[in-house]
Design an enzyme around this catalytic site. Structure first.
Site, PDB file in Angstrom:
ATOM      1  N   GLY A   1      -5.392  -3.681   9.321  1.00 34.81           N
ATOM      2  CA  GLY A   1      -5.723  -4.400  10.549  1.00 34.81           C
ATOM      3  C   GLY A   1      -5.850  -3.441  11.723  1.00 34.81           C
TER       4      GLY A   1
ATOM      5  N   LEU B   1      -6.769  -0.355  11.405  1.00 33.57           N
ATOM      6  CA  LEU B   1      -8.022   0.362  11.162  1.00 33.57           C
ATOM      7  C   LEU B   1      -9.219  -0.430  11.677  1.00 33.57           C
ATOM      8  CD1 LEU B   1      -7.701   1.929   7.594  1.00 33.57           C
ATOM      9  CD2 LEU B   1      -8.003   3.127   9.760  1.00 33.57           C
TER      10      LEU B   1
ATOM     11  N   GLU C   1     -12.297   7.056   9.359  1.00 30.50           N
ATOM     12  CA  GLU C   1     -12.060   5.608   9.449  1.00 30.50           C
ATOM     13  C   GLU C   1     -12.937   4.843   8.456  1.00 30.50           C
ATOM     14  OE1 GLU C   1      -9.625   4.386  11.117  1.00 30.50           O
ATOM     15  OE2 GLU C   1      -9.187   5.879  12.625  1.00 30.50           O
TER      16      GLU C   1
END
Length: 188
Positions: free
Chosen positions: A42, A44, A168
């Site tokens: 979450g 991320l 990411e």
């Protein structure tokens, strides 16, 4: 943490490899009410939303510098910007940057409304990073031989975007997230 040396990207910051072997987290230090990876992932999603804006700035910087260069660089007694090829490229860059801005703006509106979905963030990160790296490369090309020098920013942005497109969640991971949403089948 092992520091990574001889980097060609993100050179202004320290990059390290971090290893956590046999780490136990006491219950008092765990995220409250979170089971599994939902809590960290979450975070991320929120970080990835912010990342959707960064490549837009890099693309705008490349576009702005290259536009000015093309308007001032004289070839055969005409500015480089007077050629159809350069104008078509610049117009296409403006279109792609605007679309990325609108995508991130809408995503921000969804975030504010509490309805933003992780797949939407994956789509925006994938789109905006790909857009920016393609524009940086196209700008480098318009700059000609000068495009590979540190005198101009597109090559620096292109190298940094090689990292942004990876961190990411790689571009491939985001493509698979979108693919899973489309098909309902998890391919990773």
């Amino acid at each position: 943490a092992q520091e990574v040396h001889k980097k060609m990207s993100l050179r202004a910051s320290v990059t390290s490899a971090l290893f956590l072997d046999n780490v136990r987290v006491p219950d008092a230090n765990r995220l409250p009410g979170v089971k599994g990876l939902k809590g960290p992932l979450g975070c991320l999603t929120q970080a990835r939303y912010g990342i959707t804006w960064g490549p837009i700035g890099a693309a705008i910087a490349c576009f702005s510098e290259t536009t000015e260069y093309a308007k001032n660089r004289m070839l055969f007694q005409r500015p480089l910007a007077a050629t159809q090829a350069v104008q078509l490229k610049l117009a296409d860059m403006a279109r792609r940057i605007t679309l990325a801005q609108l995508l991130s703006l809408q995503l921000g509106r969804l975030k504010d409304a509490g309805t933003m979905q992780p797949t939407q963030v994956s789509l925006a990160k994938w789109n905006n990073c790909r857009m920016a790296i393609d524009i940086a490369r196209e700008c480098r090309d318009i700059l000609g031989g000068a495009g590979i020098t540190t005198e101009h920013s597109p090559i620096r942005h292109a190298l940094n975007l090689e990292s942004v497109i990876t961190y990411e969640g790689t571009e491939t991971v985001h493509q698979l997230v979108v693919g899973r949403e489309i098909t309902g089948i998890n391919a990773f």
